[in-house]
Design an enzyme around this catalytic site. Structure first.
Site, short mmCIF file in Angstrom:
data_model
loop_
_atom_site.label_atom_id
_atom_site.label_comp_id
_atom_site.label_asym_id
_atom_site.label_seq_id
_atom_site.Cartn_x
_atom_site.Cartn_y
_atom_site.Cartn_z
N LEU A 42 0.82 -1.21 0.00
CA LEU A 42 0.00 0.00 0.00
C LEU A 42 0.85 1.26 0.00
O LEU A 42 0.59 2.20 -0.75
CB LEU A 42 -0.93 0.00 1.21
CG LEU A 42 -2.15 -0.89 1.05
CD1 LEU A 42 -2.98 -0.88 2.33
CD2 LEU A 42 -3.00 -0.45 -0.13
N GLY A 44 4.12 1.70 -0.90
CA GLY A 44 4.95 1.87 -2.09
C GLY A 44 4.13 2.06 -3.37
O GLY A 44 4.47 2.91 -4.21
N ARG A 329 -5.31 -4.05 21.26
CA ARG A 329 -4.73 -5.38 21.06
C ARG A 329 -3.76 -5.82 22.14
O ARG A 329 -3.77 -6.97 22.56
CB ARG A 329 -4.00 -5.39 19.72
CG ARG A 329 -4.97 -5.25 18.60
CD ARG A 329 -4.29 -5.10 17.28
NE ARG A 329 -5.31 -5.09 16.25
CZ ARG A 329 -5.06 -4.90 14.97
NH1 ARG A 329 -3.82 -4.71 14.56
NH2 ARG A 329 -6.05 -4.91 14.09
C1 LIG Z 1 -3.15 -10.76 8.26
C2 LIG Z 1 -3.06 -9.28 8.42
C3 LIG Z 1 -4.20 -8.51 8.47
C4 LIG Z 1 -4.13 -7.13 8.61
N1 LIG Z 1 -5.28 -6.40 8.67
C5 LIG Z 1 -5.20 -5.06 8.77
C6 LIG Z 1 -6.39 -4.28 8.79
O1 LIG Z 1 -7.50 -4.78 8.71
N2 LIG Z 1 -6.28 -2.95 8.88
C7 LIG Z 1 -5.06 -2.33 8.96
O2 LIG Z 1 -5.02 -1.12 9.01
N3 LIG Z 1 -3.92 -3.05 8.93
C8 LIG Z 1 -3.96 -4.39 8.85
N4 LIG Z 1 -2.80 -5.12 8.84
C9 LIG Z 1 -1.51 -4.43 8.76
C10 LIG Z 1 -1.25 -3.95 7.36
O3 LIG Z 1 -1.74 -4.88 6.43
C11 LIG Z 1 0.22 -3.71 7.04
O4 LIG Z 1 0.81 -3.00 8.07
C12 LIG Z 1 0.37 -2.91 5.78
O5 LIG Z 1 -0.37 -3.48 4.73
C13 LIG Z 1 1.82 -2.77 5.37
O6 LIG Z 1 1.89 -2.13 4.12
P1 LIG Z 1 3.28 -1.69 3.52
O7 LIG Z 1 2.97 -1.06 2.21
O8 LIG Z 1 4.02 -0.89 4.51
O9 LIG Z 1 4.10 -3.04 3.32
P2 LIG Z 1 3.78 -4.41 2.54
O10 LIG Z 1 2.40 -4.51 2.06
O11 LIG Z 1 4.31 -5.49 3.42
O12 LIG Z 1 4.67 -4.32 1.25
C14 LIG Z 1 6.05 -4.51 1.27
C15 LIG Z 1 6.57 -4.42 -0.13
O13 LIG Z 1 7.98 -4.37 -0.09
C16 LIG Z 1 8.52 -5.31 -0.98
N5 LIG Z 1 9.83 -5.66 -0.44
C17 LIG Z 1 10.15 -5.99 0.84
N6 LIG Z 1 11.47 -6.17 0.96
C18 LIG Z 1 12.00 -5.94 -0.25
C19 LIG Z 1 13.32 -5.93 -0.77
N7 LIG Z 1 14.38 -6.19 0.00
N8 LIG Z 1 13.49 -5.66 -2.09
C20 LIG Z 1 12.43 -5.39 -2.90
N9 LIG Z 1 11.18 -5.34 -2.46
C21 LIG Z 1 10.96 -5.61 -1.14
C22 LIG Z 1 7.51 -6.38 -1.10
O14 LIG Z 1 7.67 -7.06 -2.32
C23 LIG Z 1 6.22 -5.58 -1.04
O15 LIG Z 1 5.93 -5.08 -2.33
C24 LIG Z 1 -2.87 -6.51 8.72
C25 LIG Z 1 -1.72 -7.28 8.67
C26 LIG Z 1 -1.81 -8.66 8.58
C27 LIG Z 1 -0.56 -9.47 8.67
#
Ligand SMILES: Cc1cc2nc3c(=O)[nH]c(=O)nc-3n(C[C@H](O)[C@H](O)[C@H](O)COP(=O)(O)OP(=O)(O)OC[C@H]3O[C@@H](n4cnc5c(N)ncnc54)[C@H](O)[C@@H]3O)c2cc1C
Ligand code: SF4
Ligand code: FES
Lengths: 657, 254
Positions: A42, A44, A329
């Protein structure tokens, strides 16, 4: 001391003032500026789309085969926004206040207020993109409740909110790819950042399909790589979620903030055996309707349905009458652990409590019967109607539960137990989301900024999209405005060469160990150390032991790991080894941080520091700061403090009674 | 639930890379618990292979809870295995009996070339989305989320189509390797919403053109896609797609 660059002026005006005065880059210059975005969850994907729309030249990377598969896809319950559509007293201030309080007064006021301010725009943007949020019969958006709040401000799409939001961001990103503004590198893993004259200027990435190392230049680098919950081995995170990107940045000089602040989610499907590879969340939204209980009698062998009402202990409702099953939580998880530790747990492992929908089914059934104007329905008929309603709200979660456990949660209460879920810690960033390395930014779960010591449900999706759609487009421009005279640097520059060599040396070293133990077995052992000693409850002695054990594990890893295959091919074991090597180092820092913080706050519970009734006991006089750690050598860190100043909220003992 | 242990023979497709011809190999696995997930069974096999000095089986997976769409295996001749409305990662070993032989293959479709063992390249799906699977709205241009009420039934139907996880099982199940179910799910998701209206015609024309370019086959209405889809995406979406396409090709200003 760290300068968070928080704008001056009253809290309400800071962001507006900032936007009004930050530097801008004109469209012609934007086309000359290159931005690297690592991670397309989300945070990125939204950043890549928004910056692409503005005209920057963006390169985006992810390790999955498509940006649509980032871990964000798995988020279930919902996303918060201060819309007050329910007319129940919500406001920007209340969302801000709930988040600060929920975080146990360890988050930065200015960031959290900005988050609350832009929350409403996120919903509007997503609706415009075609995100099919749940709606009422009148056609308007529907809301539900989440923990730690007394209003209904959570927007959702059944139990697939993360999926729908990510698909929205992914489609916006794909549109920019089609327009040529973003170049996408899927199945690529960033393994090093490149610094030139103190600034982040690029990355070294490994093409996971053929193993080749690639150099990529950027005027700025954004890490949006998600959380590090998999340091525990078992967590609700996707299998590939890792710390590598932010850990490499940390080793290159970026301070790591509050690494020990991890969130243990109260409602997950319990571990079933040693073979377990991951844990599955049962969304917090279920606590809207599910009641949590254990038998009043220790070691009660009866089936749940055979235990009469008066012999059940609805311990959350008993201990926290004001919030009941909807306490935050950290509180709910500790309460479950307390009951199980005392011998009241259920199921074969005794490490589980019940989450029961029987009452909700009857309640909804009666409402439906009332709508149909039938007053003489039998209980069986009411239950049938009630199950329909519950199915519409939570059907996919109930299905998931049944597939995993083989039990039908419409008939039997779910068995649940806390599991690692989210990491509040991450790279330290200032108000502009810039790390301590100029030109290096961190967005989403990978940074530490908004949730203090405990994150409220439905706030991570909000933060990820806030950072990507609405914050970074402004704050990045403010520093790129000074870069317009700097041409792209050739990747033949010695700094690129040196960084690439570092990566290839390390990979060669790993491959040449040719030991006996698998990567997986090391990861499991690391996870167990951290879960036992730096998990839901921590103490000084345990943490000291854990540090010793992790250091020993690291030595063993680097002398006895076995990685099959070769370097120049698709080699998932090598990918995993790279990640586990970094998790081991991070695990040590988590314990160092937990040991330093002689207080309990939010998810960080030091057994030595608790109130008489077992609640977290903060020490504001000594620990009201962000602990940012600077890497000195393999096992040594400098602690830099960012004092937390509360101008608006008065910190107090959190109470949900 | 009662659980039991089993010994199995796993017959799996091994292929070093896209150029290799590939072929089946059989491996015994022991003491598999009925409580394990299917992928945990493969984890056990892989640990065994690594200890024996062999190359582990490469396969795609990430969320292991049926939502990321990354896992993709043909199990005993069926994409995602025998359970209905299910992904590979959600299949559990209680679906198997002691002594069974389990056959595992990658998706088979010209547009999804094998990368290694069970991993395939599905980037064609991303390119289909690039051709028009979005609503063109730049960040910051949105009106209030409640400014435009949307009929609940329509919103729900749109959501039902938007549940597609892009796994490609529909293509793998189809004897023509058609991507119509995937494509129609996206077209329906967006066409059912008022926000999707302005680009309705160009979207369907461009996406279909891209699908053809990627080398997916034609749809002959066998229904295998719907029967296999882990998210139960309805084949009625294909009818909607055909109608959208027809109207668009007759009336769109080209
Ligand atoms: C089961 C579950 C349910 C959840 N439900 C909720 C909810 O209902 N409401 C809420 O607000 N939050 C919820 N969360 C938390 C939330 O989903 C996450 O905190 C959030 O989606 C993280 O988004 P992000 O974009 O930071 O990272 P991510 O979505 O984890 O994306 C990480 C990205 O980085 C890339 N990446 C990682 N390392 C590297 C690397 N070294 N090189 C290249 N690419 C890399 C991956 O490919 C990916 O594209 C939930 C989490 C879980 C586990
Ligand atoms: S339509 Fe179904 S089978 Fe096809 S990609 Fe989508 S979810 Fe997978
Ligand atoms: S691993 Fe994500 S759907 Fe199977």
């Amino acid at each position: 001391m760290l300068d968070a660059k928080i704008p001056s002026g009253p809290l309400d005006d800071k962001w507006t003032e900032y936007k009004g005065h930050c530097k801008l880059v004109n469209p012609a210059n934007k086309r000359k500026l290159e931005v690297i975005i690592v991670g397309t969850g989300l945070a990125g994907a939204s950043a890549a789309a928004a910056l692409g729309e503005l005209g920057y030249k963006v390169k985006a990377f992810c390790f999955q085969d498509s940006p649509r598969r980032a871990h964000s896809i798995a988020a279930q319950g919902g996303i918060n926004a201060a819309k007050n559509y329910q007319n129940d007293g919500d406001s920007v201030f209340r969302l801000f206040y709930d988040t600060i309080k929920g975080g146990d007064y360890r988050a930065r006021e200015a960031n959290v207020h900005r988050l609350a301010e832009v929350s409403a725009n996120i919903i509007d943007q997503c609706v415009a993109q075609g995100v099919p949020f749940a709606r009422e019969y009148g056609g308007l958006l529907s809301n539900r409740s989440f923990g730690g709040t007394q209003v209904q401000r959570t927007f959702y799409a059944a139990g697939q909110t993360g999926q729908q939001l990510l698909i929205g961001a992914y489609q916006a990103l794909e549109r920019q790819i089609a327009l040529g503004n973003v170049q996408m590198y899927a199945r690529h893993e960033m393994l090093e950042i490149v610094k030139i004259d103190g600034k982040a200027r690029g990355i070294i990435a490994r093409n996971l399909v053929n193993g080749e190392l690639e150099r990529h230049f950027g005027h700025a680098v954004l890490l949006c790589t998600g959380g590090y919950g998999n340091v525990f081995y078992l967590s609700t995170n996707a299998m590939g979620s890792n710390t590598t990107a932010i850990w490499k940045a940390h080793r290159k000089g970026a301070a790591f903030a509050n690494p020990c602040f991890t969130q243990i989610h109260p409602t997950c499907i319990p571990v079933s055996g040693d073979h377990q590879s991951k844990l599955t969340l049962m969304s917090e939204s279920l606590r809207n309707d599910g009641r949590i209980w254990v038998p009043k009698k220790k070691d009660d062998q009866r089936k749940a349905i055979d235990i009469p009402e008066e012999e059940r202990d609805y311990y959350l409702e008993r201990r926290y009458p004001a919030f009941g099953n909807l306490v935050p939580r950290d509180v709910a998880s500790r309460a479950a652990k307390e009951r199980c530790d005392e011998g009241y747990g259920v199921g074969t492992s005794k490490q589980a409590v019940y989450l029961d929908f029987a009452d909700a089914i009857v309640r909804y059934g009666k409402i439906e019967a009332g709508k149909e104007g039938k007053s003489n329905m039998s209980m069986e008929e009411i239950i049938v109607l009630g199950k329909e309603v519950v199915k519409e709200k939570y059907g996919n979660l109930f299905d998931m539960y049944e597939k995993i456990t083989g039990e039908n949660p419409y008939e039997l209460p779910m068995r649940i137990y806390p599991a690692v879920h989210y990491t509040m810690g991450g790279l330290w960033v200032n108000y502009e989301l810039q790390t301590t390395i100029p030109g290096l930014y961190t967005l989403g779960e990978a940074n530490f900024s908004d949730h203090g010591a405990n994150r409220l449900g439905a706030s991570a999706l909000m933060q990820g999209l806030a950072d990507g759609y609405f914050v970074i487009p402004y704050t990045l421009g403010n520093s790129l405005a000074d870069e317009i005279y700097n041409k792209a640097i050739e990747t033949s520059h010695p700094a690129f060469e040196a960084a690439e060599k570092e990566v290839s040396d390390r990979i060669n070293q790993l491959m040449n160990i040719k030991g006996k133990q698998t990567v997986e077995s090391f990861h499991k052992r690391l996870g167990k150390i951290i879960w036992d000693k730096c998990g839901m409850a921590r103490n000084k002695e345990g943490l000291q032991q854990a540090i010793q054990e992790i250091q020993a594990l690291k030595k063993e890893f680097w002398s006895d790991v076995r990685i099959p295959g070769s370097i120049n091919e698709m080699n998932p074991e090598l990918d995993k080894a790279n990640r586990v090597a970094d998790f081991i180092e991070l695990g040590e820092l988590m314990c160092v941080d937990a040991l330093n913080r002689n207080e309990s706050c939010g998810g960080h519970f030091r057994e030595e520091f608790q109130t008489e009734d077992g609640e977290a006991l903060r020490d504001d006089a000594n620990y009201m700061y962000v602990a940012a750690w600077e890497s000195k050598s393999a096992h040594e860190w400098n602690l830099i403090k960012e004092p937390l100043v509360y101008d608006v909220v008065k910190p107090s003992q959190r109470s949900y009674k | 639930m009662e659980h039991y242990n089993m010994n199995l023979t796993v017959k799996v497709w091994r292929q070093k890379n896209s150029k290799d011809k590939g072929g089946f190999q059989s491996y015994p696995v022991k003491d598999i618990s009925s409580e394990m997930s299917f992928l945990e069974m493969i984890d056990v096999l892989n640990e065994q292979l690594i200890r024996d000095g062999e190359d582990p089986i490469a396969f795609d997976h990430d969320c292991r809870e049926g939502i990321c769409g990354q896992c993709s295996m043909y199990i005993n001749g069926k994409p995602h295995g025998a359970w209905k409305a299910n992904t590979t990662c959600q299949l559990h070993m209680r679906a198997f009996k002691d002594g069974e032989t389990v056959t595992i293959e990658p998706w088979r479709a010209g547009a999804f070339p094998v990368i290694k063992d069970l991993m395939v390249d599905r980037s064609a799906f991303d390119r289909i989305i690039q051709a028009g699977g979005y609503i063109s709205v730049n960040t910051g241009n949105a009106v209030d989320g409640n400014a435009l009420p949307i009929n609940k039934d329509k919103a729900d139907a749109s959501f039902a189509a938007a549940m597609c996880i892009g796994c490609g099982a529909c293509v793998a199940a189809c004897k023509n390797s058609s991507a119509m179910l995937f494509l129609s799910a996206k077209v329906a998701h967006l066409a059912l919403l008022p926000q999707g209206e302005p680009e309705r015609k160009s979207r369907v024309l461009n996406m279909v053109a891209q699908m053809d370019k990627e080398g997916f086959g034609a749809c002959t209405n066998t229904g295998a896609c719907e029967a296999t889809c882990p998210k139960e995406i309805s084949i009625s979406n294909i009818a909607r797609l055909n109608q959208e396409y027809l109207v668009a090709s007759l009336t769109a200003d080209k």
